[in-house]
Write a protein that holds these residues in place. Structure first.
Motif, PDB file in Angstrom:
ATOM      1  N   ARG A 291       0.586  -1.245   0.126  1.00 19.85           N
ATOM      2  CA  ARG A 291      -0.107  -0.084  -0.162  1.00 19.85           C
ATOM      3  C   ARG A 291       0.764   1.262   0.119  1.00 19.85           C
ATOM      4  NH1 ARG A 291      -5.144  -0.588   1.538  1.00 19.85           N
ATOM      5  NH2 ARG A 291      -5.359   1.488   2.354  1.00 19.85           N
ATOM      6  N   TRP A 292       2.150   1.088   0.145  1.00 21.32           N
ATOM      7  CA  TRP A 292       3.053   2.241   0.133  1.00 21.32           C
ATOM      8  C   TRP A 292       2.989   3.066   1.505  1.00 21.32           C
ATOM      9  CZ3 TRP A 292       3.459   5.568  -4.736  1.00 21.32           C
ATOM     10  CH2 TRP A 292       3.587   4.832  -5.949  1.00 21.32           C
ATOM     11  N   TYR A 293       1.780   3.300   2.294  1.00 18.09           N
ATOM     12  CA  TYR A 293       1.717   3.852   3.708  1.00 18.09           C
ATOM     13  C   TYR A 293       0.334   3.423   4.079  1.00 18.09           C
ATOM     14  CZ  TYR A 293      -1.221   6.738   0.984  1.00 18.09           C
ATOM     15  OH  TYR A 293      -2.152   7.571   0.039  1.00 18.09           O
ATOM     16  N   VAL A 294       0.347   3.403   5.528  1.00 17.18           N
ATOM     17  CA  VAL A 294      -0.995   3.344   6.113  1.00 17.18           C
ATOM     18  C   VAL A 294      -0.919   4.581   7.031  1.00 17.18           C
ATOM     19  CG1 VAL A 294      -1.049   0.870   5.910  1.00 17.18           C
ATOM     20  CG2 VAL A 294      -0.205   2.056   7.980  1.00 17.18           C
TER      21      VAL A 294
ATOM     22  N   ARG B 285      -4.625  13.488  16.500  1.00 23.73           N
ATOM     23  CA  ARG B 285      -3.455  13.658  15.627  1.00 23.73           C
ATOM     24  C   ARG B 285      -3.413  12.540  14.699  1.00 23.73           C
ATOM     25  NH1 ARG B 285      -0.044  17.685  16.837  1.00 23.73           N
ATOM     26  NH2 ARG B 285       1.787  16.652  15.529  1.00 23.73           N
ATOM     27  N   ILE B 286      -3.220  12.656  13.329  1.00 22.22           N
ATOM     28  CA  ILE B 286      -3.144  11.626  12.329  1.00 22.22           C
ATOM     29  C   ILE B 286      -1.624  11.384  11.919  1.00 22.22           C
ATOM     30  CG2 ILE B 286      -3.537  11.150   9.910  1.00 22.22           C
ATOM     31  CD1 ILE B 286      -5.913  11.222  11.779  1.00 22.22           C
ATOM     32  N   GLY B 287      -1.192  10.043  11.801  1.00 21.48           N
ATOM     33  CA  GLY B 287       0.157   9.804  11.606  1.00 21.48           C
ATOM     34  C   GLY B 287       0.223   8.858  10.407  1.00 21.48           C
ATOM     35  N   THR B 288       1.210   9.288   9.568  1.00 23.21           N
ATOM     36  CA  THR B 288       1.529   8.318   8.261  1.00 23.21           C
ATOM     37  C   THR B 288       2.651   7.480   8.396  1.00 23.21           C
ATOM     38  OG1 THR B 288       0.555   9.977   7.008  1.00 23.21           O
ATOM     39  CG2 THR B 288       1.979   8.503   5.702  1.00 23.21           C
ATOM     40  N   GLU B 289       2.359   6.159   8.280  1.00 21.46           N
ATOM     41  CA  GLU B 289       3.510   5.085   8.489  1.00 21.46           C
ATOM     42  C   GLU B 289       3.868   4.358   7.272  1.00 21.46           C
ATOM     43  OE1 GLU B 289       4.682   1.025  10.969  1.00 21.46           O
ATOM     44  OE2 GLU B 289       2.598   1.913  10.947  1.00 21.46           O
ATOM     45  N   ALA B 290       5.195   4.595   6.946  1.00 26.09           N
ATOM     46  CA  ALA B 290       5.516   3.698   5.506  1.00 26.09           C
ATOM     47  C   ALA B 290       6.837   2.914   5.967  1.00 26.09           C
ATOM     48  CB  ALA B 290       5.952   4.749   4.737  1.00 26.09           C
ATOM     49  N   PHE B 291       7.035   1.775   4.971  1.00 26.89           N
ATOM     50  CA  PHE B 291       7.988   0.980   5.249  1.00 26.89           C
ATOM     51  C   PHE B 291       9.629   1.491   5.308  1.00 26.89           C
ATOM     52  CE2 PHE B 291      11.371  -2.179   3.844  1.00 26.89           C
ATOM     53  CZ  PHE B 291      10.892  -3.232   5.016  1.00 26.89           C
TER      54      PHE B 291
ATOM     55  N   LEU C 204      -5.014  17.652  12.620  1.00 26.22           N
ATOM     56  CA  LEU C 204      -6.132  16.993  11.662  1.00 26.22           C
ATOM     57  C   LEU C 204      -6.175  18.332  10.598  1.00 26.22           C
ATOM     58  CD1 LEU C 204      -7.997  14.907  11.211  1.00 26.22           C
ATOM     59  CD2 LEU C 204      -9.781  15.873  12.421  1.00 26.22           C
ATOM     60  N   ASP C 205      -6.147  19.586  10.954  1.00 23.95           N
ATOM     61  CA  ASP C 205      -6.266  20.474   9.979  1.00 23.95           C
ATOM     62  C   ASP C 205      -4.977  20.270   8.909  1.00 23.95           C
ATOM     63  OD1 ASP C 205      -8.423  21.469  11.162  1.00 23.95           O
ATOM     64  OD2 ASP C 205      -7.448  22.878  12.558  1.00 23.95           O
ATOM     65  N   GLU C 206      -4.028  19.779   9.209  1.00 24.45           N
ATOM     66  CA  GLU C 206      -3.092  19.673   8.227  1.00 24.45           C
ATOM     67  C   GLU C 206      -3.303  18.674   7.088  1.00 24.45           C
ATOM     68  OE1 GLU C 206       1.161  20.030   9.510  1.00 24.45           O
ATOM     69  OE2 GLU C 206       0.119  19.434  11.371  1.00 24.45           O
ATOM     70  N   CYS C 207      -4.464  17.764   7.141  1.00 24.04           N
ATOM     71  CA  CYS C 207      -4.908  16.690   6.291  1.00 24.04           C
ATOM     72  C   CYS C 207      -5.885  17.088   5.472  1.00 24.04           C
ATOM     73  CB  CYS C 207      -5.273  15.456   7.304  1.00 24.04           C
ATOM     74  SG  CYS C 207      -4.120  14.818   8.614  1.00 24.04           S
ATOM     75  N   GLU C 208      -5.963  16.369   4.361  1.00 23.17           N
ATOM     76  CA  GLU C 208      -6.893  16.525   3.156  1.00 23.17           C
ATOM     77  C   GLU C 208      -7.506  15.436   2.767  1.00 23.17           C
ATOM     78  OE1 GLU C 208      -8.136  19.485   2.424  1.00 23.17           O
ATOM     79  OE2 GLU C 208      -6.617  20.720   3.490  1.00 23.17           O
TER      80      GLU C 208
ATOM     81  N   VAL D  24       2.427  11.747   3.134  1.00 23.21           N
ATOM     82  CA  VAL D  24       2.004  11.096   1.966  1.00 23.21           C
ATOM     83  C   VAL D  24       2.265  11.815   0.686  1.00 23.21           C
ATOM     84  CG1 VAL D  24      -0.166  10.392   0.324  1.00 23.21           C
ATOM     85  CG2 VAL D  24      -0.010  10.132   2.790  1.00 23.21           C
ATOM     86  N   GLU D  25       2.477  13.018   0.421  1.00 19.21           N
ATOM     87  CA  GLU D  25       2.844  13.762  -0.874  1.00 19.21           C
ATOM     88  C   GLU D  25       4.479  13.334  -0.971  1.00 19.21           C
ATOM     89  OE1 GLU D  25       0.689  15.053  -2.995  1.00 19.21           O
ATOM     90  OE2 GLU D  25      -0.871  14.390  -1.407  1.00 19.21           O
ATOM     91  N   ARG D  26       5.164  13.362   0.133  1.00 22.00           N
ATOM     92  CA  ARG D  26       6.548  13.147  -0.101  1.00 22.00           C
ATOM     93  C   ARG D  26       6.801  11.846  -0.337  1.00 22.00           C
ATOM     94  NH1 ARG D  26       6.505  16.580   4.385  1.00 22.00           N
ATOM     95  NH2 ARG D  26       6.690  14.715   6.059  1.00 22.00           N
ATOM     96  N   ILE D  27       5.982  10.754   0.127  1.00 26.33           N
ATOM     97  CA  ILE D  27       6.296   9.308  -0.146  1.00 26.33           C
ATOM     98  C   ILE D  27       5.774   8.941  -1.906  1.00 26.33           C
ATOM     99  CG2 ILE D  27       5.056   7.015   0.273  1.00 26.33           C
ATOM    100  CD1 ILE D  27       4.844   7.885   2.969  1.00 26.33           C
ATOM    101  N   ILE D  28       4.809   9.646  -2.428  1.00 26.35           N
ATOM    102  CA  ILE D  28       4.361   9.475  -3.691  1.00 26.35           C
ATOM    103  C   ILE D  28       5.185  10.032  -4.533  1.00 26.35           C
ATOM    104  CG2 ILE D  28       2.569  10.268  -5.437  1.00 26.35           C
ATOM    105  CD1 ILE D  28       0.734   9.839  -3.052  1.00 26.35           C
ATOM    106  N   ARG D  29       5.934  11.355  -4.334  1.00 29.17           N
ATOM    107  CA  ARG D  29       7.026  11.742  -5.103  1.00 29.17           C
ATOM    108  C   ARG D  29       8.321  10.873  -5.162  1.00 29.17           C
ATOM    109  NH1 ARG D  29       5.304  17.021  -2.578  1.00 29.17           N
ATOM    110  NH2 ARG D  29       6.964  16.778  -1.172  1.00 29.17           N
ATOM    111  N   ALA D  30       8.663  10.497  -3.875  1.00 26.72           N
ATOM    112  CA  ALA D  30       9.718   9.548  -4.002  1.00 26.72           C
ATOM    113  C   ALA D  30       9.611   8.232  -4.577  1.00 26.72           C
ATOM    114  CB  ALA D  30      10.165   9.275  -2.392  1.00 26.72           C
ATOM    115  N   ARG D  31       8.621   7.845  -4.747  1.00 24.10           N
ATOM    116  CA  ARG D  31       8.101   6.426  -5.568  1.00 24.10           C
ATOM    117  C   ARG D  31       8.182   6.630  -6.972  1.00 24.10           C
ATOM    118  NH1 ARG D  31       6.434   2.373  -2.413  1.00 24.10           N
ATOM    119  NH2 ARG D  31       6.157   1.026  -4.467  1.00 24.10           N
TER     120      ARG D  31
END
Length: 586
Positions: free
Chosen positions: A176-179, A194-200, A209-213, A224-231
Motif C-alpha cells: 500500500r506504500w503507507y498506512v 493527531r493523524i500519523g503516516t507510517e511507511a516501510f 487534523l487541520d493539516e490533512c486533506e 503522503v505527498e513526499r512518499i508519492i514523489r519519492a516513489r
C-alpha cells in the motif's frame, strides 16, 4: 459471577463521562489534580455528568470526587433506595471516550471542508463499543480502529486508520506504500486528535487534523505527498558522476536483482522474496560467474523460504491447539501474531483456524456481556423487571418538565408493566414515584406497592432527610487533617510547636520528649482552610461555551449549535475562551 453468585462492584476509577444527558456524544475528561478540578467544577457548575450509553455505561448520573492524596475521578450518585451501585462499564480510563472525541473532531474537520458525514460505532463479533468508528460521506469513508478488537480489512470500501496499538504487517506496508494511524493526546480536559503516516523503513510522522486533506486517493497528509514523489522519482545512480561503469544490460540487471534480493530478505517479506526469485529465474545473457552468484543466492533464498513456511505452519498449529484447549490468553496473542505476520495468501485450512479463533474470542465476549447483565440483576436484588424499573425511573427524572409528552406517557406505560414484572421487589420509594407518574400520565393501572401510597411517600421523604442529616453531620465532624493534604501543610511553620518547614509537628506538653505527632496541630491547618475560603469567594465566574453566540451558525446564547455532530462548533468554544481571557467575569 463465581461461587455462590456474589457480584462485586467494579472499583476502577472513572475518568470520562458525557455531558448533559445519558445518550450524549459530548465527552468530558476529568482533571486528575485537585487544583484543576476546582476550576473544572466552577466551569461546569450548571452541568450534569453521565455514565453514557455510548461509553458502554449504565446510564447513571455521575458526580466528581476531589482528593488531595490520589487522583480525582468521577463516581456514581448514591442509589436513592440504598442499594449497591453496580455498573458494567468496562472502559473507564482516560482513553475510554476516544471514539467520541474522534467523532467530534472528524465532524468539525469535514464540516470545514463542506462535507456532512454519518458516524457509527459498530460492534462486529461482539467487539466493545468504541473499538471502531465508521465515518461515511458522499465521496468516501474511513474506519478508525482504536484498538485490536476488530481486524482491519484492507480491500474494503472504507480506508482503515489504525490506532497506535494496532499492528500492521510488512507486506501491507509495502503493497500500500503507507498506512495512516491515529492517536489522541490529552490537553487539559480534552483529547486532541493527531493523524500519523507510517511507511516501510520510515518512522511515523504525525500531523494535526487541520493539516490533512481528503483526495481521490483517500486521506492524505504532507508525508503522503513526499512518499508519492519519492516513489515516482527514478533511483539515483549507483556510480559517481564521471566514473560510470560500463556494464552490459543483463549484467547490470543481475547485480540489481542480487542487491534487491538481499534487501527483501532483511525485510522478512515472503511475497517479495518469491517475486525477486521469479525475476532471477527468467534472466538470461549473464556471465558464468554472475550466474553462479545468482544460483547460490536463489538456493539460499529457497532455504529461507522453507524455514518461513515451517515457522508459519508452526504458528497456525499452536493457534489451533490453543483454540482446542480453550486457552483464551494464548488464542488472543497468537491470533494477533497471525494477523500481523500471515494475513495474505492463506489456505482454506489456515482460514478455518483463524475463523475458529475469532469465533472463540467472540463467544467469550458475548458470555462476559451476558454474565455482566445477569450479575447486575443479582447484585440489585431483583430480576430484569426491577432493573428496568430503576432505569425507566431514571430516564423519566431526566425528562421531567411541566408538560407530559406522548413519549413520556408511553414510557410510563412501560414502567407500569416493568413494575408488575418486578412484583414485591419494588421498594416503597419506587412505588410512590411510580404512582406519581401514573397520576400525571392519566393512567389508572394498578401498581405493586409496599404499603399505602401515603406511607410510601412518607417513608421516602424520611429516608431523604436522614441521608441529608447524615451527610451534613459527616461534613461537620470531618477532621481537619483529612481536609488538608500533607504536601500543603508541610511547607508551613507550625505556630504552636514551632516546627519548621519540612518537619512534622511535635507534642508541646512541656515534657521535653519532643515526640513526633502523627497528625499536625490544628493551628497549622486552619490558616490554609481560611485562605481557601477567601480564594473561593474571589474566584471569577467564567463564560461557558453556550453563554456566547456561535460565530459559525449564529445560534444565540443558550441555544445548541446547528452542528451535524450534535455538539458545539469549535469556533464557539474558542470565542468563549477568548472572551474569558479579555474580560474575566465575576
Amino acid at each position: 459471577m463465581k461461587g455462590g453468585g456474589f457480584v462485586q462492584s467494579d472499583r476502577r476509577q472513572i475518568q470520562t463521562a458525557v455531558l448533559g444527558r445519558v445518550d450524549s456524544e459530548e465527552p468530558l475528561l476529568l482533571p486528575l489534580e485537585a487544583i484543576e478540578l476546582d476550576a473544572f467544577r466552577h466551569w461546569h457548575e450548571h452541568d450534569t455528568f453521565w455514565c453514557g450509553l455510548l461509553l458502554g455505561g449504565c446510564g447513571g448520573q455521575l458526580t466528581t470526587k476531589l482528593y488531595t492524596d490520589r487522583v480525582c475521578h468521577f463516581a456514581h450518585h448514591p442509589d436513592p433506595d440504598g442499594l449497591p451501585q453496580v455498573c458494567g462499564r468496562h472502559a473507564r480510563g482516560v482513553a475510554s471516550a476516544d471514539h467520541l472525541y474522534v467523532k467530534s473532531a472528524a465532524a468539525a474537520w469535514l464540516h470545514g471542508r463542506g462535507e456532512q458525514a454519518r458516524f457509527d460505532y459498530p460492534q462486529p463479533d461482539g467487539a466493545p463499543i468504541g473499538s471502531v468508528v465508521d465515518i461515511q460521506w458522499r465521496r468516501g469513508g474511513l474506519r478508525v480502529h482504536l484498538d485490536q478488537a476488530v481486524t482491519p480489512q484492507w480491500d474494503a470500501d472504507t480506508e482503515p486508520v489504525l490506532g497506535v496499538s494496532v499492528p500492521v504487517d510488512r507486506d501491507t506496508l509495502i503493497r500500500r506504500w503507507y498506512v495512516h494511524r491515529v492517536r489522541l493526546d490529552s490537553e487539559g480536559t480534552a483529547r486532541r486528535v493527531r493523524i500519523g503516516t507510517e511507511a516501510f523503513a520510515r518512522s511515523t510522522e504525525w500531523f494535526a487534523l487541520d493539516e490533512c486533506e481528503m483526495t481521490e486517493r483517500g486521506l492524505s497528509t504532507p508525508a503522503v505527498e513526499r512518499i508519492i514523489r519519492a516513489r515516482r522519482t527514478p533511483p539515483p545512480s549507483r556510480w559517481p558522476a564521471g566514473k560510470t561503469k560500463k556494464v552490459p544490460q543483463p549484467q547490470a540487471r543481475a547485480q540489481a536483482l542480487l542487491s534487491r534480493l538481499a534487501d527483501v530478505r532483511r525485510l522478512g517479506s515472503v511475497v517479495l522474496v518469491n517475486r525477486v526469485c521469479g525475476e532471477i529465474a527468467v534472466l538470461r545473457g549473464v556471465e558464468q560467474e554472475t550466474q553462479t552468484q545468482l544460483t547460490g543466492a536463489v538456493e539460499s533464498a529457497n532455504r529461507w523460504l522453507e524455514e518461513q513456511t515451517e515457522a508459519r505452519r508452526d504458528l497456525f498449529s499452536r493457534l489451533n491447539q490453543a483454540v482446542n484447549s480453550q486457552r483464551t490468553r494464548q488464542v488472543r496473542r497468537l491470533l494477533a501474531h497471525v494477523n500481523a505476520a500471515a494475513s495474505r495468501d492463506r489456505t482454506e485450512a489456515e482460514n478455518a483456524i483463524v475463523d475458529a479463533a475469532a469465533g472463540h474470542l467472540a463467544a467469550l465476549a458475548r458470555g462476559q456481556q451476558a454474565g455482566a447483565v445477569a450479575g447486575r440483576a443479582v447484585a440489585n436484588g431483583s430480576g430484569a423487571g426491577h432493573e428496568r424499573v430503576r432505569n425507566i425511573l431514571g430516564n423519566l427524572r431526566r425528562r421531567d418538565g411541566d408538560v407530559m409528552t406522548a413519549e413520556m406517557r408511553s414510557l410510563v406505560k412501560v414502567l407500569i408493566r416493568a413494575a408488575a414484572d418486578a412484583g414485591d421487589r419494588v421498594t416503597a420509594g419506587q412505588a410512590a414515584e411510580i404512582a406519581d407518574w401514573q397520576e400525571r400520565a392519566g393512567l389508572n393501572k394498578p401498581v405493586p406497592a409496599a404499603g399505602s401510597l401515603a406511607e410510601a411517600r412518607a417513608a421516602a421523604a424520611q429516608r431523604t432527610r436522614n441521608k441529608q442529616d447524615a451527610a451534613g453531620q459527616q461534613k461537620r465532624t470531618r477532621p481537619l487533617s483529612d481536609r488538608v493534604a500533607r504536601r500543603f501543610w508541610i511547607t508551613r511553620k507550625c505556630p504552636r510547636c514551632h516546627a519548621v518547614k519540612g518537619r512534622n509537628c511535635v507534642n508541646d506538653d512541656r515534657t521535653g520528649t519532643g515526640e513526633v505527632r502523627l497528625i499536625p496541630h490544628s493551628e497549622r491547618l486552619k490558616p490554609i482552610l481560611e485562605e481557601r475560603k477567601v480564594k473561593a469567594k474571589q474566584r471569577k465566574r467564567q463564560l461557558r461555551t453556550l453563554d456566547v453566540t456561535c460565530p459559525d451558525c449564529k445560534r444565540p446564547p443558550g441555544a445548541t449549535c446547528a452542528s451535524p455532530s450534535g455538539g458545539v462548533h469549535r469556533s464557539r468554544a474558542e470565542h468563549a475562551q477568548e472572551l474569558n481571557r479579555k474580560e474575566p467575569r465575576s
